[in-house]
Scaffold this motif. Structure first.
Motif, mmCIF file in Angstrom:
data_model
loop_
_atom_site.group_PDB
_atom_site.id
_atom_site.type_symbol
_atom_site.label_atom_id
_atom_site.label_comp_id
_atom_site.label_asym_id
_atom_site.label_seq_id
_atom_site.Cartn_x
_atom_site.Cartn_y
_atom_site.Cartn_z
ATOM 1 N N SER A 2 59.098 1.356 -39.585
ATOM 2 C CA SER A 2 57.693 1.010 -39.798
ATOM 3 C C SER A 2 56.815 1.730 -38.777
ATOM 4 C CB SER A 2 57.497 -0.505 -39.653
ATOM 5 O OG SER A 2 58.238 -1.197 -40.634
ATOM 6 N N ASP A 45 49.011 6.334 -43.820
ATOM 7 C CA ASP A 45 49.106 5.023 -44.459
ATOM 8 C C ASP A 45 49.953 4.116 -43.565
ATOM 9 O OD1 ASP A 45 47.630 5.726 -46.720
ATOM 10 O OD2 ASP A 45 49.393 6.579 -47.698
ATOM 11 N N TYR A 46 49.295 3.387 -42.688
ATOM 12 C CA TYR A 46 50.013 2.533 -41.743
ATOM 13 C C TYR A 46 50.469 1.243 -42.410
ATOM 14 C CZ TYR A 46 48.520 5.605 -37.980
ATOM 15 O OH TYR A 46 48.332 6.694 -37.172
ATOM 16 N N HIS A 47 51.536 0.677 -41.857
ATOM 17 C CA HIS A 47 52.057 -0.577 -42.371
ATOM 18 C C HIS A 47 51.359 -1.786 -41.752
ATOM 19 C CE1 HIS A 47 55.421 2.364 -42.783
ATOM 20 N NE2 HIS A 47 55.488 1.815 -43.976
ATOM 21 N N CYS A 48 50.729 -1.586 -40.590
ATOM 22 C CA CYS A 48 50.082 -2.703 -39.892
ATOM 23 C C CYS A 48 49.170 -2.155 -38.803
ATOM 24 C CB CYS A 48 51.161 -3.612 -39.284
ATOM 25 S SG CYS A 48 50.522 -5.071 -38.415
ATOM 26 N N VAL A 74 45.652 -3.127 -45.392
ATOM 27 C CA VAL A 74 46.708 -3.088 -44.382
ATOM 28 C C VAL A 74 46.614 -4.322 -43.483
ATOM 29 C CG1 VAL A 74 45.251 -1.639 -42.895
ATOM 30 C CG2 VAL A 74 47.709 -1.744 -42.501
ATOM 31 N N CYS A 76 46.451 -6.818 -40.371
ATOM 32 C CA CYS A 76 45.852 -6.579 -39.052
ATOM 33 C C CYS A 76 46.062 -7.772 -38.131
ATOM 34 C CB CYS A 76 44.363 -6.280 -39.198
ATOM 35 S SG CYS A 76 43.516 -6.015 -37.617
ATOM 36 N N LYS A 124 55.727 -2.083 -51.052
ATOM 37 C CA LYS A 124 56.472 -0.975 -50.479
ATOM 38 C C LYS A 124 57.741 -0.662 -51.256
ATOM 39 C CE LYS A 124 56.659 -2.585 -46.286
ATOM 40 N NZ LYS A 124 57.003 -2.657 -44.844
#
Length: 222
Positions: A2, A45-48, A74, A76, A124
């Protein structure tokens, strides 16, 4: 693995958080301002997200509101010394998914991030596809018809960026960012080395698609 975006202007704290997350198999790209965070979000494209509020160029909640208004969902985690009830409410109403006051225990931070990472698991697990290609990110494979081939982690991120854009141009800097991150030391020709490998793999599975260099703009899968 991740990848998350850590938006924290306290250099020592950012290093500690990144180290703690790395021990849990989570890679963190570090930025220190709202502007640099927004630039990163436009490339990766971040996961968090882990977001501090007291940033040099303003309250981090302004960035969060901008993100939510743009439709980006996403997860946060707001990480801040502001722990009054109205601060927590304001953070959650601005679009935060969780709120952890400073000081904090690293074990709790990691647990909370892991909990947020589990939320989009269904999304995902979808198989990104474009024309005759299908990607299997979790298994690290690319498939065309009955043929499949393994992709290295960086190669998979590059292909995901291209497939997700469905034939549109992806900037070189964006491809480098998704493949190797914003905080990693990347050689100037890393992408030039990776692309020929991916092109050979596309040929080996019999795909009609090609990675085209659009001069002065970037690359597209056509």
């Amino acid at each position: 693995m991740s990848r998350i975006l850590l938006i924290e202007d306290h250099e020592q704290l950012a290093r500690l958080v990144s180290k703690g997350l790395a021990g849990a198999g989570i890679v963190a790209d570090e930025v220190t301002t709202n502007d640099s965070a927004w630039a990163a979000l436009r490339q990766v494209d971040y996961h968090c997200l882990i977001l501090d509020r007291g940033l040099p160029d303003g309250d981090g909640l302004n960035l969060l509101r901008h993100i939510r208004q743009g439709g980006l969902t996403v997860p946060c985690l707001i990480l801040t010394a502001r722990d009054a009830l109205h601060d927590r409410v304001e953070g959650l109403e601005a679009g935060g998914d969780d709120y952890l006051p400073k000081p904090f225990a690293m074990a709790e931070l990691v647990a909370r991030v892991r909990a947020l990472l589990r939320r989009p698991a269904i999304t995902k697990s979808l198989r990104p596809c474009y024309q005759d290609l299908m990607l299997f990110p979790e298994g690290g494979a690319m498939q065309c018809g009955e043929r499949s081939i393994t992709l290295a982690a960086a190669e998979m991120q590059i292909m995901l960026a291209l497939v997700n854009r469905q034939g549109e141009v992806v900037r070189r800097s964006a491809m480098e960012a998704v493949a190797w991150g914003l905080s990693d030391a990347v050689t100037p020709n890393a992408l030039d080395v990776a692309l020929p490998r991916i092109r050979r793999k596309l040929q080996s599975v019999g795909s009609r698609l090609q990675i085209i260099n659009v001069r002065g703009q970037g690359y597209a899968l056509l």
